[in-house]
Motif scaffolding. Structure first.
Motif, PDB file in Angstrom:
ATOM      1  N   ASP A  81      10.025  13.384  -1.202  1.00 38.18           N
ATOM      2  CA  ASP A  81      11.014  12.448  -0.515  1.00 38.18           C
ATOM      3  C   ASP A  81      11.355  11.173  -1.240  1.00 38.18           C
ATOM      4  O   ASP A  81      12.000  10.060  -0.881  1.00 38.18           O
ATOM      5  N   ALA A  82      10.696  11.054  -2.491  1.00 36.95           N
ATOM      6  CA  ALA A  82      10.746   9.705  -3.328  1.00 36.95           C
ATOM      7  C   ALA A  82      10.116   8.413  -2.791  1.00 36.95           C
ATOM      8  O   ALA A  82      10.088   7.462  -3.284  1.00 36.95           O
ATOM      9  N   SER A  83       9.162   8.855  -1.870  1.00 38.46           N
ATOM     10  CA  SER A  83       8.226   7.783  -1.329  1.00 38.46           C
ATOM     11  C   SER A  83       7.119   7.811  -2.046  1.00 38.46           C
ATOM     12  O   SER A  83       6.456   8.827  -2.920  1.00 38.46           O
ATOM     13  N   LEU A  84       6.462   6.652  -2.190  1.00 39.67           N
ATOM     14  CA  LEU A  84       4.992   6.348  -2.878  1.00 39.67           C
ATOM     15  C   LEU A  84       4.034   5.980  -2.033  1.00 39.67           C
ATOM     16  O   LEU A  84       4.041   5.089  -0.998  1.00 39.67           O
ATOM     17  N   LYS A  85       2.910   6.863  -1.724  1.00 43.61           N
ATOM     18  CA  LYS A  85       2.080   6.701  -0.785  1.00 43.61           C
ATOM     19  C   LYS A  85       0.473   6.234  -1.508  1.00 43.61           C
ATOM     20  O   LYS A  85       0.440   6.513  -2.692  1.00 43.61           O
ATOM     21  N   ARG A  86      -0.312   5.540  -0.763  1.00 41.79           N
ATOM     22  CA  ARG A  86      -1.445   5.161  -1.467  1.00 41.79           C
ATOM     23  C   ARG A  86      -1.472   4.397  -2.553  1.00 41.79           C
ATOM     24  O   ARG A  86      -2.082   4.738  -3.444  1.00 41.79           O
TER      25      ARG A  86
ATOM     26  N   LYS B 136       0.841  -1.429   0.149  1.00 39.65           N
ATOM     27  CA  LYS B 136      -0.053   0.000  -0.129  1.00 39.65           C
ATOM     28  C   LYS B 136       0.788   1.365  -0.041  1.00 39.65           C
ATOM     29  O   LYS B 136       0.307   2.242  -0.307  1.00 39.65           O
ATOM     30  N   ASN B 137       2.165   1.224   0.466  1.00 43.37           N
ATOM     31  CA  ASN B 137       2.829   2.256   0.437  1.00 43.37           C
ATOM     32  C   ASN B 137       4.474   1.852   0.159  1.00 43.37           C
ATOM     33  O   ASN B 137       4.840   0.438   0.399  1.00 43.37           O
ATOM     34  N   LEU B 138       5.153   2.673  -0.574  1.00 43.69           N
ATOM     35  CA  LEU B 138       6.584   2.388  -0.694  1.00 43.69           C
ATOM     36  C   LEU B 138       7.542   3.353  -0.328  1.00 43.69           C
ATOM     37  O   LEU B 138       7.658   4.458  -0.658  1.00 43.69           O
ATOM     38  N   THR B 139       8.327   2.912   0.753  1.00 44.91           N
ATOM     39  CA  THR B 139       9.605   3.718   1.083  1.00 44.91           C
ATOM     40  C   THR B 139      10.820   3.072   0.502  1.00 44.91           C
ATOM     41  O   THR B 139      11.000   1.824   0.734  1.00 44.91           O
ATOM     42  N   LEU B 140      11.492   3.735  -0.355  1.00 44.64           N
ATOM     43  CA  LEU B 140      12.628   3.074  -1.456  1.00 44.64           C
ATOM     44  C   LEU B 140      13.931   3.185  -0.912  1.00 44.64           C
ATOM     45  O   LEU B 140      14.406   4.395  -0.338  1.00 44.64           O
ATOM     46  N   TYR B 141      14.505   2.086  -0.935  1.00 42.51           N
ATOM     47  CA  TYR B 141      16.119   2.260  -0.666  1.00 42.51           C
ATOM     48  C   TYR B 141      16.743   1.388  -1.539  1.00 42.51           C
ATOM     49  O   TYR B 141      16.281   0.490  -2.374  1.00 42.51           O
ATOM     50  N   ARG B 142      18.022   1.747  -1.773  1.00 48.58           N
ATOM     51  CA  ARG B 142      18.876   0.976  -2.818  1.00 48.58           C
ATOM     52  C   ARG B 142      20.015   0.673  -2.317  1.00 48.58           C
ATOM     53  O   ARG B 142      20.857   1.191  -1.157  1.00 48.58           O
TER      54      ARG B 142
END
Length: 303
Positions: free
Chosen positions: A246-251, A4-10
């Motif tokens: 902040d490069a996050s994807l919500k909803r 449902k949400n994405l907090t991104l790391y590499r």
């Protein structure tokens, strides 16, 4: 299952992670419920919940993991009132003021005595490890909670060289340019929601929902120097989401048409359906991340 949400790391260094190695590493940090004196517990749990047995569920070298947290609920006001009552009683009996050190010790005693009677709550957080694109996607709208999961994963496997995803050019600059142009680069499409914020700290914030973003009412705010900090987008015909500065994807929302791609699997075998849904979601998230990085100019060199 469906994120449902994405907090991104590499990954900023090459890492070799396979399902078997991960499973063994996570086994030493499995979740166990709080005892009577525990304030909280945090550990890895079965990736597919009741339907699975493994801590790591993998398909096509994409690994799903899950962490469970249990926290005792002790309202601060309850502790405060109990402390005030105890302090008042002791000060009256001893005819003196208690020191801060004594009050702190009393507070610890009261907290310990209340813990066995406290209610508890549990929450779960999932993450998808994608070695093929050197990324980890955490299903959380909170960077703090995402970091907590990564810290536990780092402890389990010994090393986890990851950094938050960022881009060479600030994301708000690129989103603002998309809005000025009136469209997002393919395969993305702008939707009807955005947040614009003034560059100056004391400047205002304006939010639009269910609004045609190419109208003069919206674009006028760009003329005053505001930048786009949130923009609703659609990826092809599969995923709608709100991209943030902040490069996050919500909803995150997978379309019904896309999810119906596994309808032929049916629901008679829950494990088979979960496995099929995971494979479908994983492939599309890889495609989404690849396209997003591409239209945003690629990732800077890892430091």
């Amino acid at each position: 299952m469906w994120f449902k949400n994405l907090t991104l790391y590499r990954f900023n260094k090459p890492v070799s992670l396979d399902a078997e190695t991960l499973e063994k590493a996570l086994a030493d940090f499995t979740f166990s419920p709080c005892s009577s004196q525990d304030i909280s517990k945090f550990g890895f749990s079965k990736a597919l919940g009741k339907q699975g047995d493994a801590l790591v569920h993998s398909a096509n070298n994409r690994h799903l993991i899950c962490a469970t947290k249990e926290e005792k609920i002790l309202p601060g006001q309850v502790i405060k009132e109990a402390l005030e009552e105890k302090v008042g009683q002791l000060e009256a009996e001893e005819n003196r003021k208690l020191t801060k050190k004594e009050k702190d010790a009393l507070k610890d005693e009261i907290t310990t005595s209340l813990l066995p009677r406290a209610f508890s709550r549990r929450s779960q957080i999932h993450a998808l490890i994608l070695p093929e694109i050197n990324m980890i996607l955490v299903d959380s709208s909170s960077a703090t909670k995402a970091e907590e999961l990564l810290a536990l994963l780092r402890k389990a496997i010994g090393s986890l060289p990851v950094i938050p995803v960022s881009f060479e050019q600030p994301l708000e600059v690129q989103l603002t340019e998309w809005l000025k142009q009136g469209h997002a680069p393919a395969p993305f499409e702008m939707q009807d929601e955005a947040e614009l914020k003034a560059v100056a700290d004391e400047g205002g914030i304006v939010r639009f929902k269910q609004q045609v973003l190419t109208e003069d009412e919206v674009l006028a705010h760009l003329e005053t120097g505001k930048q786009v900090t949130k923009l609703a987008l659609h990826f092809g015909q599969s995923i709608a989401f709100l991209l943030q500065a902040d490069a996050s994807l919500k909803r995150l929302k997978f379309s019904e048409e896309f999810r119906a791609g596994n309808d032929e699997v049916g629901n008679d075998d829950p494990m088979a359906r979960l496995d099929a849904d995971f494979a479908l979601m994983g492939s599309e998230l890889v495609a989404l991340m690849t396209s997003l990085v591409d239209v945003l100019g690629g990732l800077p060199d890892a430091e």
